[in-house]
Design a protein around this motif. Sequence first.
Motif, PDB file in Angstrom:
ATOM      1  N   PHE A   1       0.804  -1.220   0.000  1.00 48.15           N
ATOM      2  CA  PHE A   1       0.000   0.000   0.000  1.00 48.15           C
ATOM      3  C   PHE A   1       0.840   1.274   0.000  1.00 48.15           C
ATOM      4  CE2 PHE A   1      -2.522  -3.296   2.093  1.00 48.15           C
ATOM      5  CZ  PHE A   1      -3.708  -3.245   1.359  1.00 48.15           C
ATOM      6  N   ALA A   2       2.148   1.157   0.107  1.00 48.34           N
ATOM      7  CA  ALA A   2       3.010   2.333   0.189  1.00 48.34           C
ATOM      8  C   ALA A   2       2.883   3.171  -1.086  1.00 48.34           C
ATOM      9  CB  ALA A   2       4.458   1.912   0.391  1.00 48.34           C
ATOM     10  N   PRO A   3       2.751   4.484  -0.962  1.00 47.63           N
ATOM     11  CA  PRO A   3       2.587   5.323  -2.155  1.00 47.63           C
ATOM     12  C   PRO A   3       3.877   5.482  -2.953  1.00 47.63           C
ATOM     13  CG  PRO A   3       2.699   6.681  -0.189  1.00 47.63           C
ATOM     14  CD  PRO A   3       2.680   5.261   0.282  1.00 47.63           C
ATOM     15  N   VAL A   4       3.707   5.573  -4.250  1.00 44.77           N
ATOM     16  CA  VAL A   4       4.788   5.832  -5.194  1.00 44.77           C
ATOM     17  C   VAL A   4       4.384   7.045  -6.025  1.00 44.77           C
ATOM     18  CG1 VAL A   4       6.028   4.954  -7.204  1.00 44.77           C
ATOM     19  CG2 VAL A   4       5.510   3.424  -5.308  1.00 44.77           C
ATOM     20  N   CYS A   5       5.242   8.035  -6.120  1.00 44.72           N
ATOM     21  CA  CYS A   5       4.905   9.284  -6.802  1.00 44.72           C
ATOM     22  C   CYS A   5       5.744   9.449  -8.064  1.00 44.72           C
ATOM     23  CB  CYS A   5       5.117  10.468  -5.866  1.00 44.72           C
ATOM     24  SG  CYS A   5       4.819  12.087  -6.629  1.00 44.72           S
ATOM     25  N   PHE A   6       5.091   9.509  -9.214  1.00 40.94           N
ATOM     26  CA  PHE A   6       5.742   9.783 -10.485  1.00 40.94           C
ATOM     27  C   PHE A   6       5.696  11.290 -10.739  1.00 40.94           C
ATOM     28  CE2 PHE A   6       4.457   5.408 -10.770  1.00 40.94           C
ATOM     29  CZ  PHE A   6       5.453   4.784 -11.507  1.00 40.94           C
ATOM     30  N   ILE A   7       6.830  11.888 -11.019  1.00 40.77           N
ATOM     31  CA  ILE A   7       6.916  13.318 -11.346  1.00 40.77           C
ATOM     32  C   ILE A   7       7.092  13.409 -12.856  1.00 40.77           C
ATOM     33  CG2 ILE A   7       8.181  15.458 -10.970  1.00 40.77           C
ATOM     34  CD1 ILE A   7       9.095  14.330  -8.274  1.00 40.77           C
ATOM     35  N   VAL A   8       6.074  13.932 -13.531  1.00 44.55           N
ATOM     36  CA  VAL A   8       5.978  13.869 -14.990  1.00 44.55           C
ATOM     37  C   VAL A   8       6.190  15.250 -15.609  1.00 44.55           C
ATOM     38  CG1 VAL A   8       4.521  13.155 -16.924  1.00 44.55           C
ATOM     39  CG2 VAL A   8       4.298  11.993 -14.701  1.00 44.55           C
ATOM     40  N   ASP A   9       7.091  15.312 -16.573  1.00 42.93           N
ATOM     41  CA  ASP A   9       7.333  16.565 -17.296  1.00 42.93           C
ATOM     42  C   ASP A   9       6.028  17.031 -17.937  1.00 42.93           C
ATOM     43  OD1 ASP A   9       8.178  18.610 -19.047  1.00 42.93           O
ATOM     44  OD2 ASP A   9      10.109  17.637 -19.385  1.00 42.93           O
ATOM     45  N   ALA A  10       5.656  18.287 -17.692  1.00 43.52           N
ATOM     46  CA  ALA A  10       4.399  18.810 -18.225  1.00 43.52           C
ATOM     47  C   ALA A  10       4.380  18.868 -19.749  1.00 43.52           C
ATOM     48  CB  ALA A  10       4.128  20.202 -17.655  1.00 43.52           C
ATOM     49  N   SER A  11       5.547  18.748 -20.383  1.00 42.69           N
ATOM     50  CA  SER A  11       5.586  18.735 -21.845  1.00 42.69           C
ATOM     51  C   SER A  11       4.870  17.525 -22.426  1.00 42.69           C
ATOM     52  CB  SER A  11       7.038  18.770 -22.346  1.00 42.69           C
ATOM     53  OG  SER A  11       7.720  17.568 -22.014  1.00 42.69           O
ATOM     54  N   VAL A  12       4.551  16.554 -21.593  1.00 43.75           N
ATOM     55  CA  VAL A  12       3.807  15.388 -22.064  1.00 43.75           C
ATOM     56  C   VAL A  12       2.454  15.813 -22.624  1.00 43.75           C
ATOM     57  CG1 VAL A  12       2.582  14.801 -19.921  1.00 43.75           C
ATOM     58  CG2 VAL A  12       3.280  12.976 -21.473  1.00 43.75           C
TER      59      VAL A  12
ATOM     60  N   LEU B   1       0.302   7.626 -20.684  1.00 43.06           N
ATOM     61  CA  LEU B   1       1.425   8.545 -20.767  1.00 43.06           C
ATOM     62  C   LEU B   1       2.714   7.731 -20.743  1.00 43.06           C
ATOM     63  CD1 LEU B   1       0.391  11.418 -18.308  1.00 43.06           C
ATOM     64  CD2 LEU B   1      -0.096  11.186 -20.755  1.00 43.06           C
ATOM     65  N   PRO B   2       3.632   7.986 -21.665  1.00 43.31           N
ATOM     66  CA  PRO B   2       4.883   7.213 -21.712  1.00 43.31           C
ATOM     67  C   PRO B   2       5.812   7.589 -20.568  1.00 43.31           C
ATOM     68  CG  PRO B   2       4.975   9.005 -23.290  1.00 43.31           C
ATOM     69  CD  PRO B   2       3.579   9.024 -22.717  1.00 43.31           C
ATOM     70  N   LEU B   3       6.593   6.620 -20.140  1.00 46.14           N
ATOM     71  CA  LEU B   3       7.616   6.905 -19.136  1.00 46.14           C
ATOM     72  C   LEU B   3       8.850   7.521 -19.773  1.00 46.14           C
ATOM     73  CD1 LEU B   3       7.604   3.693 -16.864  1.00 46.14           C
ATOM     74  CD2 LEU B   3       6.183   5.739 -16.684  1.00 46.14           C
ATOM     75  N   GLU B   4       9.234   6.991 -20.916  1.00 47.73           N
ATOM     76  CA  GLU B   4      10.496   7.378 -21.545  1.00 47.73           C
ATOM     77  C   GLU B   4      10.524   8.864 -21.884  1.00 47.73           C
ATOM     78  OE1 GLU B   4      13.440   6.006 -25.220  1.00 47.73           O
ATOM     79  OE2 GLU B   4      11.356   5.340 -25.175  1.00 47.73           O
ATOM     80  N   GLY B   5      11.483   9.554 -21.319  1.00 48.10           N
ATOM     81  CA  GLY B   5      11.682  10.954 -21.622  1.00 48.10           C
ATOM     82  C   GLY B   5      10.681  11.898 -20.992  1.00 48.10           C
ATOM     83  N   LYS B   6       9.706  11.361 -20.262  1.00 47.61           N
ATOM     84  CA  LYS B   6       8.672  12.211 -19.692  1.00 47.61           C
ATOM     85  C   LYS B   6       8.603  12.127 -18.175  1.00 47.61           C
ATOM     86  CE  LYS B   6       7.524  13.916 -23.582  1.00 47.61           C
ATOM     87  NZ  LYS B   6       7.929  15.309 -23.888  1.00 47.61           N
ATOM     88  N   VAL B   7       8.878  10.973 -17.597  1.00 45.03           N
ATOM     89  CA  VAL B   7       8.905  10.875 -16.141  1.00 45.03           C
ATOM     90  C   VAL B   7      10.279  11.317 -15.666  1.00 45.03           C
ATOM     91  CG1 VAL B   7       8.756   9.348 -14.138  1.00 45.03           C
ATOM     92  CG2 VAL B   7       7.154   9.070 -16.035  1.00 45.03           C
ATOM     93  N   LEU B   8      10.327  12.433 -14.965  1.00 44.11           N
ATOM     94  CA  LEU B   8      11.600  13.007 -14.532  1.00 44.11           C
ATOM     95  C   LEU B   8      12.152  12.309 -13.302  1.00 44.11           C
ATOM     96  CD1 LEU B   8      10.652  16.790 -14.854  1.00 44.11           C
ATOM     97  CD2 LEU B   8      11.730  15.316 -16.572  1.00 44.11           C
ATOM     98  N   ALA B   9      11.260  11.928 -12.395  1.00 46.53           N
ATOM     99  CA  ALA B   9      11.702  11.336 -11.130  1.00 46.53           C
ATOM    100  C   ALA B   9      10.579  10.487 -10.561  1.00 46.53           C
ATOM    101  CB  ALA B   9      12.112  12.422 -10.137  1.00 46.53           C
ATOM    102  N   ILE B  10      10.940   9.670  -9.590  1.00 48.67           N
ATOM    103  CA  ILE B  10       9.953   8.850  -8.909  1.00 48.67           C
ATOM    104  C   ILE B  10      10.327   8.761  -7.433  1.00 48.67           C
ATOM    105  CG2 ILE B  10      11.198   6.741  -9.572  1.00 48.67           C
ATOM    106  CD1 ILE B  10       8.560   5.246  -9.476  1.00 48.67           C
ATOM    107  N   VAL B  11       9.356   9.003  -6.573  1.00 46.26           N
ATOM    108  CA  VAL B  11       9.537   8.846  -5.130  1.00 46.26           C
ATOM    109  C   VAL B  11       9.012   7.461  -4.773  1.00 46.26           C
ATOM    110  CG1 VAL B  11       9.061   9.823  -2.860  1.00 46.26           C
ATOM    111  CG2 VAL B  11       9.126  11.326  -4.864  1.00 46.26           C
ATOM    112  N   LEU B  12       9.867   6.611  -4.232  1.00 47.62           N
ATOM    113  CA  LEU B  12       9.494   5.219  -3.996  1.00 47.62           C
ATOM    114  C   LEU B  12      10.176   4.678  -2.747  1.00 47.62           C
ATOM    115  CD1 LEU B  12      11.418   2.911  -6.526  1.00 47.62           C
ATOM    116  CD2 LEU B  12      12.225   5.139  -5.741  1.00 47.62           C
TER     117      LEU B  12
END
Length: 265
Positions: free
Chosen positions: A77-88, A196-207
Amino acid sequence: QKYRSALRELVSGQPAPASPPLPLTHITESIRLEAILMERQLKPFPCSVFGDSRLYTFYARPAYRGTKEGPLHNINFAPVCFIVDASVTEQQWPIEVFPFDTGALSAGILSHHIHKDLSPFDFALDPKISSAQQLVGAFFGSERNYYIGTPSQTVKLTYPPTDAELVAYESLVRRSGRGPEDERGTSIELQFKDPLPLEGKVLAIVLPQEFLDLPDICQALKKEKIHPIPYPFIPDHSIKEFVGAFYSTVGDFYFRRKKRYGWQW
């Protein structure tokens, strides 16, 4: 059906954004992390609010509560946060932009401020990323103020009391804190119908650090060039406690990368 448009018109009439938008965030439970990395995309899920499949993101804020109540006893249940470039949004346009968490509205959490006769679509903004920035300028004055939930003390909006959606949203922005609502009441929500693609668009992930210790997970993050931001999973902490820590973590990421991306922070 004809919906109200005063909020949309007020926001669209604000000055054009002077800086690039901050990222979008998408938070989910860690049990889904491996599948997301293997499929290399963030996919829409069935939505009980709108009756179809949608992918939910928030502008800048890691706003989230999830469905698990009380303390977390296992890492699923632990949260994971994807930080996505708004250019997506230049490749996948959002289908809707709302000024609050529509799930929180549907659950009645915002009912102290939003009358039951108002629909989410009465608050719908033009479906583009600049709407988020213009709303921030109108009600908060700066990206930083929006992130921490501090309304502008200098911008004074004037409108008739018949503009019910404007009355309701400003009430949320200037809430006293005595009701059940939280920051989701003013967290700008962008919805997508397509992955939404991960490649080139997800800048970081909190995990959780435990996942970063796994070679396959670590390799997948390297492949997609996603910057990992680990945190310790502490049993018996609640989702709210974890997400509270995310605000500091994600805010620090924006600060450290603001020169590279031109963010106002």
